[in-house]
Scaffold this active site. Structure first.
Site, PDB file in Angstrom:
ATOM      1  CG  ASP A  47      -2.290   0.638   1.099  1.00 28.72           C
ATOM      2  OD1 ASP A  47      -2.277   1.711   0.880  1.00 28.72           O
ATOM      3  OD2 ASP A  47      -3.080  -0.199   0.926  1.00 28.72           O
ATOM      4  CB  SER A  49      -9.349   0.624  -0.149  1.00 29.96           C
ATOM      5  OG  SER A  49      -8.581   0.974  -1.165  1.00 29.96           O
ATOM      6  CG  HIS A  74      -5.447   3.665   0.948  1.00 28.77           C
ATOM      7  ND1 HIS A  74      -4.652   2.561   0.445  1.00 28.77           N
ATOM      8  CD2 HIS A  74      -6.536   3.599   0.671  1.00 28.77           C
ATOM      9  CE1 HIS A  74      -5.594   1.909  -0.125  1.00 28.77           C
ATOM     10  NE2 HIS A  74      -6.727   2.501  -0.017  1.00 28.77           N
ATOM     11  CG  ASN A  98     -13.605   2.120  -4.844  1.00 29.31           C
ATOM     12  OD1 ASN A  98     -13.999   0.948  -4.506  1.00 29.31           O
ATOM     13  ND2 ASN A  98     -12.805   2.652  -4.040  1.00 29.31           N
TER      14      ASN A  98
END
Lengths: 466, 91
Positions: A193, A410, A245, A342
């Site tokens: 990430d 996510s 994130h 998404n």
């Protein structure tokens, strides 16, 4: 047989009968002294069975029943209601608002008391105080385990009690799973990430550190790297998160549980390996993603028990090289859990990578909201998206010892990666093929997912541990 | 340092002027709206760019120049040109 032998045999038989009777009494005493309703944290690895759970009839002061009073009923009213019945409130149950443990001075049986309290207009629900024995058989109903983490009540993904108008039970049954295991520090999950804030108060105890005896990592391009805290594929420096994130995803997998801080992860105990390939803006290159996956494979080969990569990122661009390194991870027994994307599109028609690679270790994850609806943004695909998990308004760790709610596939991805880690905590030797099969067989059917995902279900951690 | 809405609009205006080889004064602000973008590339990834799949709050900036409308997307971390002549750019 002579007369003396007969006397000896009779005496022996008497001794055996007495020993058996004494053992039986001991067992009875032992059962009487079991005080627990909640499973002690240190015993949480043990399992409970139907036989283990019996009504507490006398139980040396243990309350007979648990009652949830309707909201608005005051403590004075509760005290009055119980006093009128020659009962008393023995304890208020922390973390579950409105629940009281009630003891009856007349020692009436629990079933009668439950019936009596359920008829009261002030009472929403009453149930017996089940007595739990932790030391016997294998299967059966489990009793939920609630952690002490103060913001747990906002973690609807783990335990949806209908908070903020959600659908009760639309969660991953984490509290039941925790009756079996809360994770293991022997399992390493790579969070690929933006890096991870490994100093976060709720993560620091669950972070992977390169073992002292292991040599620093050598990368052909970046040279020798001090990977004490993980790997930064961008420039070989520290994998500290500069976006948030990755820290959020890490907290979902394994924020430390039962530490009286913040939240609980799907795993209370686990090792999170931070891998940074996305920058402060939350984007990264295919090449750096490949480098980071290579790092995981190399560390696995060097003896690190890293069995899962959680990948909450992607694009519609297909890279053959990325597909190949993910397959290489499969050959090294590493599961690859990936966000479905998404864009509200059907991945069967418009693939999203890496979640759409057909490598056997890829598990593509869609997102659900607190009402068990497919999130409005979530991609889907009856052939290409394996499973769904909570992914809207998910509370988790953020930079600077903060906690934030975020939404996206996510957020659903580390939920599934976390469940996979729980499975490995219970079954450390399970192959990646079996692990994926187990995940896909561990869902609750959700009507709106029919025709949208392979399993048409929401991941269920408790089922995954059956 | 976090980018503000105003500075995002200013960056976008300057970038468009540069791409069109015109003065930034000839670029007009058509609208600036709050928006939820599907990912951390604000739904405007460059080629070979992977991004976090987290819904991201930002601004949709529409600019006018040479009789056409151009879209930019921004949040506190970045400003992007959306499909400028068919391609996305991080500026």
């Amino acid at each position: 047989m002579n007369r003396n032998n007969i006397f000896i045999h009779i005496a022996l038989a008497l001794v055996l009968v007495l020993v058996a009777a004494f053992a039986g009494q001991l067992n009875k005493w032992r059962k009487s002294w079991r005080p627990a309703r909640f499973v002690p944290i240190e015993d949480k690895k043990k399992t409970m069975t139907v036989e283990d759970i019996s009504l507490s009839e006398h139980s040396f002061g243990a309350p007979e029943i648990l009652v949830k009073f309707k909201s608005g009923v005051t403590q004075d009213a509760i005290d009055r209601l119980t006093a009128e019945r020659n009962d008393r409130v023995e304890d208020r149950i922390e973390n579950i608002q409105g629940w009281e443990a009630i003891d009856d001075f007349d020692n009436a049986d629990a079933a009668t008391l439950v019936k009596e309290y359920q008829q009261l207009p002030e009472v929403e629900y009453a149930e017996p105080n089940y007595e739990i024995n932790l030391d016997e058989a294998e299967a059966g109903p489990l009793v939920p385990i609630l952690p002490s983490d103060p913001q747990f009540t906002d973690q609807w993904a783990l335990s949806n009690s209908g908070q903020r108008g959600g659908k009760k039970g639309a969660d991953i049954s984490a509290t039941l799973a925790w009756a079996k295991t809360t994770g293991s520090e022997d399992v390493v999950v790579a969070v690929l990430d933006t890096g991870v804030d490994y100093n976060h108060e709720d993560l620091t105890e669950n972070m992977w550190r390169r073992p002292e005896k292991m040599e620093p990592y050598h990368d052909n391009e970046l040279g020798t790297i001090d990977d004490e805290f993980g790997f930064n594929a961008i420039d070989g420096s520290d994998p500290m998160d500069d976006n948030g994130h990755g820290t959020h995803c890490a907290g979902i997998v394994g924020a430390e549980g039962e530490n009286n801080l913040g939240i609980a992860g799907v795993n209370w105990k686990v090792q999170i390996m931070p891998l940074k390939f996305m920058n402060a803006g939350g984007s990264g290159s295919t090449k750096d993603a490949i480098e980071a996956i290579n790092y995981v494979i190399d560390r696995k080969k060097a003896g690190v028990n890293v069995r899962i990569i959680s990948a909450s990122w992607g694009s519609t661009q297909k890279s053959r090289a990325l597909g190949e390194v993910i397959r290489k991870a499969y050959e090294n027994d590493i599961l690859f859990v990936a966000a479905a994307g998404n864009s509200s599109v059907d991945n069967d028609r418009t693939p999203h990578y890496p979640s759409s690679y057909d490598s056997p270790n890829v598990v593509s994850v869609a997102a659900l909201d607190r009402h068990d609806a497919l999130a409005s943004f979530s991609n889907y695909g009856v052939k290409s998206v394996a499973v769904a998990a909570p992914g809207v308004d998910i509370l988790s760790t953020w930079l600077g010892n903060e906690y934030e709610e975020k939404s996206g596939t996510s957020m659903a991805t580390p939920v599934v990666a976390g469940v996979a880690a729980l499975i490995l905590a219970e079954h450390p030797q399970m192959s990646v093929d079996d692990l994926k099969k187990k995940l896909l067989a561990s869902t609750d059917p959700v009507a709106v997912l029919k025709g949208k995902t392979v399993t048409a279900g929401r991941i269920n951690a408790a089922k995954a541990l059956e | 340092m976090a980018i503000s809405k105003d500075s995002a609009v200013e960056n976008a205006r300057n970038d468009l002027a540069k791409r069109l080889k015109i003065n930034s004064g000839d670029v007009k602000e058509k609208s600036v709206e709050d928006a939820d973008f599907p990912d951390m590339a604000l739904g405007a990834p460059e080629d070979d760019e992977m991004s976090g799949q987290m819904m991201t709050r930002g601004w949709r900036i529409k600019l006018e120049a040479q009789g056409q409308t151009f879209e930019y997307r921004a949040d506190k971390n970045q400003v992007r040109a959306y499909k400028f002549k068919g391609k996305n750019y991080r500026i």
